[in-house]
Structures are given as structure tokens and as C-alpha cells.
Design an enzyme around this catalytic site. Structure first.
Site: not given
Ligand SMILES: *Cc1c(COP(=O)(O)O)cnc(C)c1O
Length: 385
Positions: A184
Site C-alpha cells: 500500500k
Molecule cells: C489491501 C486491501 C484490503 C485489506 O487490507 P489489509 O491491511 O491487508 O487487511 C481491503 N480492501 C482493499 C480494497 C484492499 O486493497
């Protein structure tokens, strides 16, 4: 052609992050502690949130949001198939019912007109996903929720930093879940932040640490008491101190990291502007995207190769790519449970068949971006019908 493989999304870490994590390791507290508190405060300040809770994932934040809003058997949660499955899995954890809405083909965001059609007496939560960091039309979605007496939970996994008008995503009362997963925009390896109305965030805080009446950091301080109560059977979702240390530095570097991302996006936009074979996502006026992803849709009718083959061709040219996302409604669990077919949500499925995400991250150099563009143009020229 470049000789080294360009990784899709490596983390952008500096010596500053290394030092902060080492600082934690040299002290004697590894679970959520002072750095976690500070990370919550800085995050809250940064997006103008009413309250903020650091968690070990965005998924935890989404799940706690379902718990806080009391989603249970028979309750419906309206969301989009164009997301990572976590957005729907958390509804299943609560034995709720997932109701999907098709997306706008140009932005791949949930279409408020579809949301309106799917609202019933059982609608408990509307869960928009700010796909790729472009915020959804929250004015319309909030109004629909008010009319239905439903809550809104925002999947803000991609949103560091995203804006609606002059307001940051995360500044509203809606519970909003951010992700600091390794790929991210800012990362703590694994991690997340939940923002929103203070009493809701307080409830989530209790449930994030077993439903325990007092957090461990306070219990183990001098003068702290060993006694605690379990007020509800909660979960174990808190963010460890090492991750919080990483997050503090990443957050402080947000403007620098975002500027680098923005520069790559501007270059891509300019270079792909004339192409008839690839179509980037549209950005709507009045919104600032965090540009988490650079998604292109191939005009597959004008190409002699499929999307999968296009990805292989990119890999042959040493460029890593990805697909965001395999729509939830074609995942076997969801197909079986809800009887969905690919055509149940044609816009999402059509986009999925033609889409890929190009490398976009704060580590990329101008040369990396130029290599990506060259590879895309080369493949288009070679396989044009
Ligand atoms: C990455 C992601 C998540 C989950 O994030 P985590 O921190 O890995 O639990 C949820 N929704 C979207 C759209 C994502 O891209």
C-alpha cells in the site's frame, strides 16, 4: 529492453524507518505502546479524523466496523465486487448477507444508482470502496444511507492520501478503514487504521483487544494494576510497537512519497494520452486520488492477444504487473453461496477481463517509468490487429 526485473510494488523505506524500528527493539516494550498512541494521534491530525485506532490490518478495521454496527444474521451489507475480498469476508464473519452492486465502467467505483436499487429494509451497512484511491461519491452514498437508516463504512485501504473537495478521506464520522499492507501507499508491513466517530472508535478499541477493560501498556506501567475485566468476547487486532514505529516515519514522509507517485502518474497520463488501445481510469473533478494503482483497460477487440498474454509480454520485458481485482462475485465461495455468475455484474466482469495494473510506487525512477511505457507501446504495436 531493461535487464533487471521491475518489481510491481516494493516498499519505499529509508534509513529513518530502520532507525525508528531499531529504537523500539532497544527499548523494552514490543506490543502496542507509546509509538502506537503517537501514530494514532499523528494519523488523526493528518486526515482530520474525529478519532483513530491503530490495528494490525485494514481487514480488522472492516470487521470491527461490522461488529460496532451490529451486523448479524439476516442483515445486508451493500458493497462492490471490484475490491479485495476482505471487504466481503468480514460480512461473512458476522453471518451477514453480502449484496453487490455493479460499478461505473469508467472509474470502477460503486455506482450510487445501483446502490439505490439494492437497498431493502434489511440494509444495515453500505460499504463503498475507494478503489485505487479515487473517493466514491460520498455525498450521494451518505444520503442514501440516511434514507435507509443504514450506516456507512468506508473501505479506505487505498486512500493515503485521498480528498473529497477539501476534506480528507477519514475525516468524516463514518468508520473508515485504511491499510498499511506491504504494497500500500504507506506501509507497516501489516497494519491498518480505523477512523470515525469517537464513540464508535472507542467501541472498536475495546473489541480490538479481547474486550479487555484496560490496555496492557497501562497495566504494566509502574502504578498500573494487574486487574482487568472482559466486557465482551473481543478479538486480537492491535498494532505492535515495531509496526507503529514504521508507520510514524512513513506518515511523516507521506507528502514526499505521494509527490513521487504523482510524478509517475503525470508521466503515464501524458504518454498514454494518444493511445487507442489502452484506456486508463477516469478521475472525476472535485476528487483527489491517492493514485494507489495505475489501472489500464485494454481494448482487447483491437489486439490479437488477451489480457493474460499481455501480462506475459510485460513480464518478458522485465516489467512486473498485477490485476486489481479478481471480482468477488467470481470467487468460488461467493459463486456457490449466492449463485452469482460472471454476468451478474457485467461492468465489473468486463473490466476484469481487460484490466491490468502497471507498476506505480514511490521507489520508481523516471527511467523505470519510461521502461514501462516503452514496453506497453511495444506490445501494442506488435499485437495490434
Ligand atoms: C489491501 C486491501 C484490503 C485489506 O487490507 P489489509 O491491511 O491487508 O487487511 C481491503 N480492501 C482493499 C480494497 C484492499 O486493497
Amino acid at each position: 529492453m531493461r535487464s533487471e526485473f521491475l518489481s510491481f510494488s516494493p516498499p519505499a523505506l529509508s534509513e529513518l524507518e530502520v532507525e525508528e524500528v531499531l529504537d523500539v527493539l532497544r527499548k523494552d516494550w514490543l506490543s502496542s505502546g507509546p509509538k502506537t498512541k503517537l501514530f494514532e494521534e499523528k494519523f488523526k491530525e493528518r486526515v482530520g479524523a474525529p478519532a483513530a485506532l491503530a490495528l494490525n490490518s485494514c481487514t480488522a478495521g472492516l470487521h470491527l466496523s461490522m461488529v460496532v454496527h451490529g451486523v448479524g444474521p439476516g442483515d445486508e451489507v451493500v458493497t462492490t465486487p471490484m475490491t479485495f475480498s476482505a471487504s466481503c469476508n468480514v460480512v461473512e464473519h458476522q453471518r451477514g448477507t453480502v449484496v453487490l452492486c455493479d460499478v461505473d465502467p469508467e472509474t470502477l467505483l460503486i455506482d450510487p444508482r445501483e446502490v439505490e436499487k439494492k437497498i431493502t429494509k434489511k440494509t444495515k451497512v453500505i460499504l463503498p470502496v475507494h478503489y485505487s484511491g479515487h473517493p466514491c461519491d460520498m455525498e450521494r452514498i451518505n444520503a442514501l444511507a440516511r434514507g435507509a437508516q443504514a450506516a456507512v463504512v468506508e473501505d479506505a485501504a487505498h486512500c493515503m492520501p485521498s480528498k473529497i473537495g477539501d476534506k480528507w478521506v477519514g475525516s468524516s464520522d463514518n468508520l473508515s478503514a485504511f491499510s498499511f499492507y506491504a504494497t500500500k501507499n504507506i506501509t507497516t508491513g501489516e497494519g491498518g487504521m480505523l477512523t470515525g466517530r469517537a464513540d464508535w472508535v472507542d467501541e472498536a478499541r475495546l473489541m480490538a483487544t479481547h474486550g479487555m477493560s484496560r490496555d496492557a501498556w497501562k497495566r504494566y506501567q509502574k502504578g498500573g494494576s494487574w486487574k482487568y475485566d472482559i466486557a465482551a468476547p473481543g478479538y486480537k487486532y492491535n498494532l505492535p510497537e515495531m509496526a507503529s514505529a514504521l508507520g510514524l516515519v512513513q506518515l511523516a514522509r507521506l507528502d514526499e512519497l505521494f509527490a513521487k507517485r504523482r510524478k509517475i502518474v503525470d508521466f503515464y497520463e501524458k504518454e498514454f494520452a494518444g493511445s487507442k488501445l489502452i484506456v486508463p481510469l477516469k478521475t472525476r473533478a472535485g476528487f483527489q486520488s491517492s493514485h494507489h494503482l495505475y489501472v489500464i483497460q485494454l481494448q482487447t477487440a483491437a489486439l490479437s492477444i488477451s489480457r493474460d498474454q499481455f501480462i506475459d509480454q510485460m513480464a518478458e520485458r522485465n516489467i512486473g504487473t498485477s490485476v486489481h481485482f479478481i471480482p468477488v462475485h467470481i470467487m468460488s465461495y461467493y459463486q456457490k453461496k449466492y449463485g452469482w455468475t460472471p454476468e451478474s455484474f457485467p461492468n465489473a466482469f468486463r473490466a476484469y477481463e481487460r484490466m491490468l495494473s502497471l507498476p506505480l510506487n514511490s521507489r520508481m525512477t523516471q527511467q523505470d517509468a519510461a521502461d514501462v511505457v516503452e514496453a506497453v507501446h511495444d506490445i501494442c504495436a506488435k499485437f495490434k490487429r
